[in-house]
Design a protein around this motif. Structure first.
Motif, mmCIF file in Angstrom:
data_model
loop_
_atom_site.group_PDB
_atom_site.id
_atom_site.type_symbol
_atom_site.label_atom_id
_atom_site.label_comp_id
_atom_site.label_asym_id
_atom_site.label_seq_id
_atom_site.Cartn_x
_atom_site.Cartn_y
_atom_site.Cartn_z
ATOM 1 N N SER A 152 5.465 -5.069 2.576
ATOM 2 C CA SER A 152 6.540 -4.277 3.159
ATOM 3 C C SER A 152 6.797 -3.057 2.289
ATOM 4 C CB SER A 152 7.829 -5.103 3.286
ATOM 5 O OG SER A 152 8.447 -5.261 2.023
ATOM 6 N N THR A 153 7.463 -2.067 2.881
ATOM 7 C CA THR A 153 7.833 -0.871 2.132
ATOM 8 C C THR A 153 9.061 -1.119 1.251
ATOM 9 O OG1 THR A 153 9.163 -0.143 4.029
ATOM 10 C CG2 THR A 153 6.904 0.704 3.864
ATOM 11 N N LYS A 154 9.716 -2.262 1.425
ATOM 12 C CA LYS A 154 10.909 -2.646 0.655
ATOM 13 C C LYS A 154 12.031 -1.614 0.811
ATOM 14 C CE LYS A 154 10.308 -4.764 -3.277
ATOM 15 N NZ LYS A 154 9.932 -5.095 -4.661
ATOM 16 N N LEU B 122 11.992 0.654 7.053
ATOM 17 C CA LEU B 122 11.324 -0.605 6.705
ATOM 18 C C LEU B 122 10.097 -0.812 7.590
ATOM 19 C CD1 LEU B 122 11.232 -3.327 5.201
ATOM 20 C CD2 LEU B 122 12.674 -4.264 7.034
ATOM 21 N N ASP C 255 5.311 -5.403 -3.940
ATOM 22 C CA ASP C 255 5.623 -5.310 -2.508
ATOM 23 C C ASP C 255 4.684 -6.177 -1.673
ATOM 24 O OD1 ASP C 255 3.369 -3.818 -2.943
ATOM 25 O OD2 ASP C 255 4.140 -1.948 -2.093
ATOM 26 N N CYS D 51 2.559 -6.404 12.866
ATOM 27 C CA CYS D 51 3.342 -5.335 12.246
ATOM 28 C C CYS D 51 4.799 -5.431 12.704
ATOM 29 C CB CYS D 51 2.812 -3.948 12.624
ATOM 30 S SG CYS D 51 1.086 -3.692 12.258
ATOM 31 N N GLU E 270 6.733 -3.536 7.829
ATOM 32 C CA GLU E 270 6.132 -4.770 7.334
ATOM 33 C C GLU E 270 4.818 -5.015 8.065
ATOM 34 O OE1 GLU E 270 9.638 -7.761 6.169
ATOM 35 O OE2 GLU E 270 9.732 -7.078 8.255
ATOM 36 N N ARG E 271 3.818 -5.497 7.321
ATOM 37 C CA ARG E 271 2.516 -5.765 7.933
ATOM 38 C C ARG E 271 1.856 -6.983 7.290
ATOM 39 N NH1 ARG E 271 -0.344 0.093 9.335
ATOM 40 N NH2 ARG E 271 1.399 0.849 10.606
ATOM 41 N N GLY F 133 8.145 -2.586 12.569
ATOM 42 C CA GLY F 133 8.608 -1.271 12.139
ATOM 43 C C GLY F 133 8.299 -0.241 13.199
#
Length: 389
Positions: free
Chosen positions: A183-185, A191, A223, A147, A193-194, A149
């Motif tokens: 990602s949440t973009k 932000l 995404d 992960c 990301e995983r 973030g």
């Protein structure tokens, strides 16, 4: 064999369909799975799938809701559906004379609901033993290292995911390309990301293929990164580089060979003498390994057969002192061969393992296989062109 998985986050717009068309025409997958299409399947004209040489053959069961997982196959194949649920589609297929079992996953975002998925897959794999690959969006990670973030993953979720993989003997296949597949973009602290989209395969899957690789494809119109799983059988006849094996030191003749070979006279400068002696040592050890030390794996099998044969004779003959002595000697030979074999896989896996006394041969073997997949090259990129096979 190639399998494509993409959580497209809606298949109703033309841009998403254009991206999938490009992915399929560029990579030519045998099987394809779409996550979160968010539309009824009849809104996609059959001519679209025909242009991709694909056929839509299955959708998962969401009750009154729209299916969130579609299955596609290349025209000419004949996959059989063995199980469908709200979170997975599982199929069996024969490809390249290999019987394969594949589960496409779109897991629930809540770890409590994912427990049902883990349970279903464990029962399914016990019911249908064989070469398994689970592939898709698991909506779970193994830990914080997968992960990036401010929000950390749930510890319970991570432990349950790891427990599922351990209970089913599934190995996490390394993914080349993007480190995080979702990602949440967003920007800044928002932000997240995983690594949610992955492939897990069991030992049987690695055994029937000489090459297994998983890579991400360019992320466009979603995404999530698309995933491409490639499995093939290729006979590599390239010469292997010489390596000194620590297991050779277990043989009483090894040190004598090294001493005799190194003591041979070579005339020249110091670097020349060193280079020539190393070259001579390499040659002598290769010959010695073939003629004296031998292949350790057949030795292990033969040692097991010797133990079984002696024990069979002991059952037929009571209180035979000679057989008892032979049984003790055969046990010692088998234990020695097993230790040497364990050392071989230990060394090949290149792990700094500190547990002594346990037979971890199977573990080291699996690590060596995963390491091999990391080193293998499944495709090359020349500008905008991807070359494979």
């Amino acid at each position: 064999m190639k399998v494509l998985y993409w959580n497209c986050r809606g298949f109703g717009n033309t841009s998403t369909r254009l991206v999938l068309k490009n992915l399929c025409l560029s990579n030519k997958p045998d099987l394809g799975f779409l996550g979160e299409p968010m539309i009824p399947s009849n809104l996609v004209n059959n001519s679209y799938w025909s242009a991709l040489n694909l056929k839509l053959f299955v959708m998962n069961n969401k009750g009154n809701q729209l299916p969130n997982l579609w299955g596609l196959y290349t025209i000419g194949l004949s996959p059989s559906v063995i199980a469908i649920s709200t979170q997975h589609i599982s199929i069996s297929i024969t490809l390249e004379n290999k019987s394969l079992l594949i589960s496409a996953i779109y897991a629930h975002t809540n770890h409590i609901h994912r427990r049902q998925l883990w349970s279903e897959l464990q029962i399914l794999m016990a019911t249908y033993p064989g070469s398994w690959c689970t592939f898709g969006d698991f909506n779970a990670v193994l830990g914080a290292h997968e992960c990036r973030g401010e929000r950390l993953p749930s510890r319970i979720s991570c432990e349950e995911f790891k427990c599922f993989a351990d209970n089913t003997n599934l190995l996490h296949l390394p993914t080349t390309g993007a480190k995080f597949t979702w990602s949440t973009k967003r920007r800044g602290v928002a932000l997240i990301e995983r690594r949610l989209d992955i492939a897990l395969c069991n030992d049987e899957w690695f055994s029937i293929w000489t090459h297994v690789a998983c890579c991400t494809l360019p992320k466009i119109a979603s995404d999530h990164y698309p995933l491409l799983l490639t499995s093939c059988s290729v006979n590599f006849n390239k010469p292997t580089p010489f390596r000194f094996h620590k297991m050779w030191l277990s043989h009483m003749d090894c040190k004598r060979l090294v001493s005799v070979t190194w003591s041979k006279s070579v005339i020249g400068c110091h670097m020349f003498v060193l280079a020539q002696k190393l070259k001579l040592m390499k040659h002598e050890l290769k010959v010695w390994n073939t003629k004296v030390f031998g292949n350790i794996h057949p030795k292990v099998r033969q040692a097991k057969l010797n133990v079984v044969e002696i024990q069979r004779c002991m059952e037929l003959t009571e209180h035979d002192q000679e057989l008892l002595d032979q049984d003790k000697l055969a046990h010692n030979d088998l234990l020695h061969a097993l230790r040497v074999e364990e050392g071989f896989w230990h060394e090949k896996s290149m792990l700094n393992w500190h547990i002594n006394g346990d037979i971890n041969t199977s573990f080291f073997h699996k690590v060596a296989k995963i390491k091999h997949t990391k080193k293998s090259i499944s495709m090359l990129k020349d500008g905008d062109t991807v070359l494979d096979n």
